[in-house]
Design a protein around this motif. Structure first.
Motif, PDB file in Angstrom:
ATOM      1  N   VAL A  29      -3.055  -6.526   4.054  1.00 36.17           N
ATOM      2  CA  VAL A  29      -1.853  -6.485   4.890  1.00 36.17           C
ATOM      3  C   VAL A  29      -1.985  -5.337   5.881  1.00 36.17           C
ATOM      4  O   VAL A  29      -2.157  -4.190   5.477  1.00 36.17           O
ATOM      5  CB  VAL A  29      -0.576  -6.278   4.045  1.00 36.17           C
ATOM      6  CG1 VAL A  29       0.653  -6.268   4.943  1.00 36.17           C
ATOM      7  CG2 VAL A  29      -0.453  -7.340   2.978  1.00 36.17           C
ATOM      8  N   GLN A  30      -1.906  -5.646   7.164  1.00 39.09           N
ATOM      9  CA  GLN A  30      -1.932  -4.601   8.184  1.00 39.09           C
ATOM     10  C   GLN A  30      -0.533  -4.031   8.368  1.00 39.09           C
ATOM     11  O   GLN A  30       0.464  -4.740   8.269  1.00 39.09           O
ATOM     12  CB  GLN A  30      -2.436  -5.183   9.511  1.00 39.09           C
ATOM     13  CG  GLN A  30      -2.750  -4.154  10.583  1.00 39.09           C
ATOM     14  CD  GLN A  30      -1.525  -3.626  11.333  1.00 39.09           C
ATOM     15  OE1 GLN A  30      -0.517  -4.330  11.459  1.00 39.09           O
ATOM     16  NE2 GLN A  30      -1.595  -2.392  11.815  1.00 39.09           N
ATOM     17  N   GLY A  31      -0.468  -2.734   8.631  1.00 42.35           N
ATOM     18  CA  GLY A  31       0.841  -2.144   8.893  1.00 42.35           C
ATOM     19  C   GLY A  31       0.746  -0.673   9.240  1.00 42.35           C
ATOM     20  O   GLY A  31      -0.182   0.019   8.821  1.00 42.35           O
ATOM     21  N   ASP A  32       1.705  -0.215  10.016  1.00 44.79           N
ATOM     22  CA  ASP A  32       1.865   1.204  10.336  1.00 44.79           C
ATOM     23  C   ASP A  32       2.982   1.723   9.442  1.00 44.79           C
ATOM     24  O   ASP A  32       4.161   1.409   9.663  1.00 44.79           O
ATOM     25  CB  ASP A  32       2.227   1.363  11.814  1.00 44.79           C
ATOM     26  CG  ASP A  32       2.458   2.811  12.211  1.00 44.79           C
ATOM     27  OD1 ASP A  32       2.491   3.694  11.332  1.00 44.79           O
ATOM     28  OD2 ASP A  32       2.638   3.059  13.420  1.00 44.79           O
ATOM     29  N   LEU A  33       2.650   2.501   8.434  1.00 45.50           N
ATOM     30  CA  LEU A  33       3.644   2.907   7.449  1.00 45.50           C
ATOM     31  C   LEU A  33       4.636   3.936   7.974  1.00 45.50           C
ATOM     32  O   LEU A  33       5.578   4.290   7.261  1.00 45.50           O
ATOM     33  CB  LEU A  33       2.951   3.442   6.183  1.00 45.50           C
ATOM     34  CG  LEU A  33       2.077   2.426   5.439  1.00 45.50           C
ATOM     35  CD1 LEU A  33       1.607   3.008   4.114  1.00 45.50           C
ATOM     36  CD2 LEU A  33       2.802   1.101   5.223  1.00 45.50           C
ATOM     37  N   THR A  34       4.451   4.383   9.210  1.00 45.86           N
ATOM     38  CA  THR A  34       5.500   5.204   9.824  1.00 45.86           C
ATOM     39  C   THR A  34       6.636   4.332  10.346  1.00 45.86           C
ATOM     40  O   THR A  34       7.668   4.856  10.774  1.00 45.86           O
ATOM     41  CB  THR A  34       4.950   6.068  10.975  1.00 45.86           C
ATOM     42  OG1 THR A  34       4.575   5.238  12.075  1.00 45.86           O
ATOM     43  CG2 THR A  34       3.770   6.899  10.516  1.00 45.86           C
ATOM     44  N   ILE A  50       9.349   1.601   9.291  1.00 46.50           N
ATOM     45  CA  ILE A  50       9.997   1.120   8.073  1.00 46.50           C
ATOM     46  C   ILE A  50       9.836  -0.386   7.905  1.00 46.50           C
ATOM     47  O   ILE A  50       9.634  -0.886   6.792  1.00 46.50           O
ATOM     48  CB  ILE A  50      11.485   1.517   8.065  1.00 46.50           C
ATOM     49  CG1 ILE A  50      11.607   3.047   8.062  1.00 46.50           C
ATOM     50  CG2 ILE A  50      12.204   0.925   6.854  1.00 46.50           C
ATOM     51  CD1 ILE A  50      13.034   3.542   8.213  1.00 46.50           C
ATOM     52  N   ALA A  51       9.884  -1.133   9.001  1.00 46.43           N
ATOM     53  CA  ALA A  51       9.725  -2.591   8.913  1.00 46.43           C
ATOM     54  C   ALA A  51       8.367  -2.962   8.337  1.00 46.43           C
ATOM     55  O   ALA A  51       8.253  -3.925   7.567  1.00 46.43           O
ATOM     56  CB  ALA A  51       9.908  -3.222  10.294  1.00 46.43           C
ATOM     57  N   ASP A  52       7.340  -2.199   8.667  1.00 51.01           N
ATOM     58  CA  ASP A  52       6.000  -2.483   8.137  1.00 51.01           C
ATOM     59  C   ASP A  52       5.902  -2.118   6.658  1.00 51.01           C
ATOM     60  O   ASP A  52       5.210  -2.797   5.885  1.00 51.01           O
ATOM     61  CB  ASP A  52       4.944  -1.717   8.929  1.00 51.01           C
ATOM     62  CG  ASP A  52       4.652  -2.344  10.282  1.00 51.01           C
ATOM     63  OD1 ASP A  52       5.373  -3.291  10.665  1.00 51.01           O
ATOM     64  OD2 ASP A  52       3.711  -1.897  10.956  1.00 51.01           O
ATOM     65  N   GLN A 102      10.796   5.110  -1.216  1.00 48.84           N
ATOM     66  CA  GLN A 102      12.095   4.434  -1.199  1.00 48.84           C
ATOM     67  C   GLN A 102      11.950   2.935  -1.453  1.00 48.84           C
ATOM     68  O   GLN A 102      12.659   2.353  -2.289  1.00 48.84           O
ATOM     69  CB  GLN A 102      12.771   4.647   0.154  1.00 48.84           C
ATOM     70  CG  GLN A 102      14.139   3.984   0.266  1.00 48.84           C
ATOM     71  CD  GLN A 102      14.679   4.001   1.690  1.00 48.84           C
ATOM     72  OE1 GLN A 102      14.223   3.245   2.537  1.00 48.84           O
ATOM     73  NE2 GLN A 102      15.648   4.877   1.948  1.00 48.84           N
ATOM     74  N   GLU A 103      11.022   2.299  -0.726  1.00 50.49           N
ATOM     75  CA  GLU A 103      10.860   0.855  -0.877  1.00 50.49           C
ATOM     76  C   GLU A 103      10.301   0.505  -2.250  1.00 50.49           C
ATOM     77  O   GLU A 103      10.692  -0.501  -2.852  1.00 50.49           O
ATOM     78  CB  GLU A 103       9.960   0.309   0.226  1.00 50.49           C
ATOM     79  CG  GLU A 103      10.056  -1.188   0.428  1.00 50.49           C
ATOM     80  CD  GLU A 103      11.431  -1.647   0.887  1.00 50.49           C
ATOM     81  OE1 GLU A 103      11.738  -2.849   0.716  1.00 50.49           O
ATOM     82  OE2 GLU A 103      12.210  -0.832   1.422  1.00 50.49           O
ATOM     83  N   ALA A 104       9.403   1.337  -2.759  1.00 52.94           N
ATOM     84  CA  ALA A 104       8.886   1.113  -4.106  1.00 52.94           C
ATOM     85  C   ALA A 104      10.011   1.188  -5.127  1.00 52.94           C
ATOM     86  O   ALA A 104      10.079   0.384  -6.066  1.00 52.94           O
ATOM     87  CB  ALA A 104       7.797   2.127  -4.436  1.00 52.94           C
TER      88      ALA A 104
END
Length: 249
Positions: free
Chosen positions: A63-68, A70-72, A126-128
């Motif tokens: 999964v690609q994402g920029d963890l800065t 929040i949507a990613d 937070q998401e975890a």
């Protein structure tokens, strides 16, 4: 998760495509976990890690994402739920290092360092906390500079230091669901993440500050993380320093 192995667990590995994250992705998969391999830029490394896991009969998705963003972060956890039905373990190995004197550090560099090392760490936790199954495990990668100090790393160590406070608060807030939250803070690691910031002389100095005159090896850190993800369920709100006695002066 007392006494349980990783079989049939679902692990999300932030920065799981290479270096320590890549080793964790492969190690967890070898022990039976289904792995969500997050990457930011290095798609080829992520695909290679997934192929290695699937080639030995394991299950993984990149999964690609920029963890800065929040949507990613949310999309990363969505993928675990949509693909494997949930998640049990979340490990964030992402970070960015900058060695630069305070007097030369720009506002842009400061903002970038704190976005990657602090903001991303907070919203990953937070998401975890929202999405992991009960008795889940949350592990963040810090730095041994949380317990030592040296010149040049003000925004790196400063950006990582909030992880300890996020972790302590989350350990209390998530305790009623049996979710443990910890930080693993290695010394300077023998990976491409470290060397661009240092001269050969300073590399030699850092080596001299640990047992065996060596930098921290990812193979020595991964078992600590695996322990926290399995038998080490009783550890929470802690920062662990697998660094060979690394100190700075």
């Amino acid at each position: 998760m007392v006494g349980n192995a990783l079989r049939e667990k679902v692990a999300i590995i932030g920065g799981g495509e290479k270096n320590l994250g890549g080793l964790l992705s492969r190690t967890f998969a070898e022990d039976g976990a289904k792995v969500v391999v997050h990457y930011h830029n290095d798609k080829s490394a992520a695909e290679e890690t997934v192929q290695d896991i699937e080639g030995t009969g394991g299950h993984a998705v990149a999964v690609q994402g920029d963890l800065t963003q929040i949507a990613d972060v949310r999309r990363l956890f969505d993928t675990a739920v949509d693909t494997y039905g949930g998640a049990d373990i979340a490990v964030n190995t992402t970070g960015m290092v900058l060695r630069k004197p305070i007097l030369e550090t720009t506002e842009e560099e400061y903002d970038r360092m704190f976005a990657i090392n602090s903001k991303a760490g907070f919203f990953f936790i937070q998401e975890a906390g929202r999405r992991l199954n009960d008795r889940g495990r949350i592990i963040s990668i810090g730095t041994s500079l949380l317990a030592a100090f040296t010149d040049g790393y003000s925004t790196y160590a400063g950006g990582k230091s909030p992880l300890e406070h996020f972790t302590r608060a989350a350990a209390k807030e998530f305790a009623d669901r049996g979710i443990s939250v910890n930080v693993v803070a290695p010394g300077p690691m023998d990976t491409p993440f470290f060397y661009p910031q240092e001269t050969p002389e300073r590399v030699e100095f850092h080596q001299s500050q640990a047992m065996g005159n060596q930098l921290t090896h990812i193979d020595d850190v991964a078992p600590v993380i695996k322990f926290l993800a399995t038998e080490g369920w009783w550890f929470t709100g802690q920062t662990m320093f697998p660094n060979g006695g690394y100190t700075t002066r």
